[in-house]
Design an enzyme around this catalytic site. Sequence first.
Site, mmCIF file in Angstrom:
data_model
loop_
_atom_site.group_PDB
_atom_site.id
_atom_site.type_symbol
_atom_site.label_atom_id
_atom_site.label_comp_id
_atom_site.label_asym_id
_atom_site.label_seq_id
_atom_site.Cartn_x
_atom_site.Cartn_y
_atom_site.Cartn_z
ATOM 1 C CB THR A 197 11.300 -8.083 4.853
ATOM 2 O OG1 THR A 197 12.948 -8.342 6.037
ATOM 3 C CG2 THR A 197 10.791 -7.981 6.747
ATOM 4 C CG HIS A 250 -2.270 -0.851 0.938
ATOM 5 N ND1 HIS A 250 -3.433 -1.103 0.760
ATOM 6 C CD2 HIS A 250 -1.690 -2.435 1.783
ATOM 7 C CE1 HIS A 250 -3.533 -2.241 0.373
ATOM 8 N NE2 HIS A 250 -3.100 -2.499 1.625
ATOM 9 C CB ALA A 275 8.583 -19.443 16.775
#
Length: 200
Positions: free
Chosen positions: A172, A113, A167
């Site tokens: 990214t 976005h 975990a």
Amino acid sequence: MREEEKIFAGKLFCPGDPELKELKRKAHKLSQDYNRLYEDETAARQEILSELLGEIGEGTFLQGPITFHYGCHTKIGHHVFINFNFTVQDDALVEIGDHCDFGPNVTIVTPCHPMLPDEREKFPDEDGVEKRLCWAKPVKIGSHSWFGANVVICPGVTIGEGCVIGAGSVVTRDIPPMSFAAGNPCRVIRPITEEDSLRR
């Protein structure tokens, strides 16, 4: 060009487009239908997954509950195990290889976005018409990879074959094959080698 075609071309698209909204409504309904079924209602569950997903391989098991944004943009290979609360925001294509394992609460996201607040409200499309626009980047997961609980996989990431993601990691960037990676942001800790064998 249809809005769905814009997604796969890496262009800005309007998520409020009627055709896209209908695809999402269908996926949300099928996800909810799946979540209402008991684990031993295997035939009914498989029927829903066949209608919901772009592809699903033999021997793949989704514990549930599940949430898919489009569903039809996700391809899952053979003999994959997916634990509780699996969420896939698959605006762009999501590909999961064979023999992967997912712990509870794993999330895969593909949409991106705008950073500027006013551009999140409206932005001119190719025809100059102001709309809410975003874009999406595909996610690809290699076979034989394992994901711990609460992993988040971000847009555009490719994870190589044979990886273990610790975990709570937020992935990214790309992870090379046969890597143990963990953290926020996720980084490669070390390669996975024969020294990791249970036979030692």
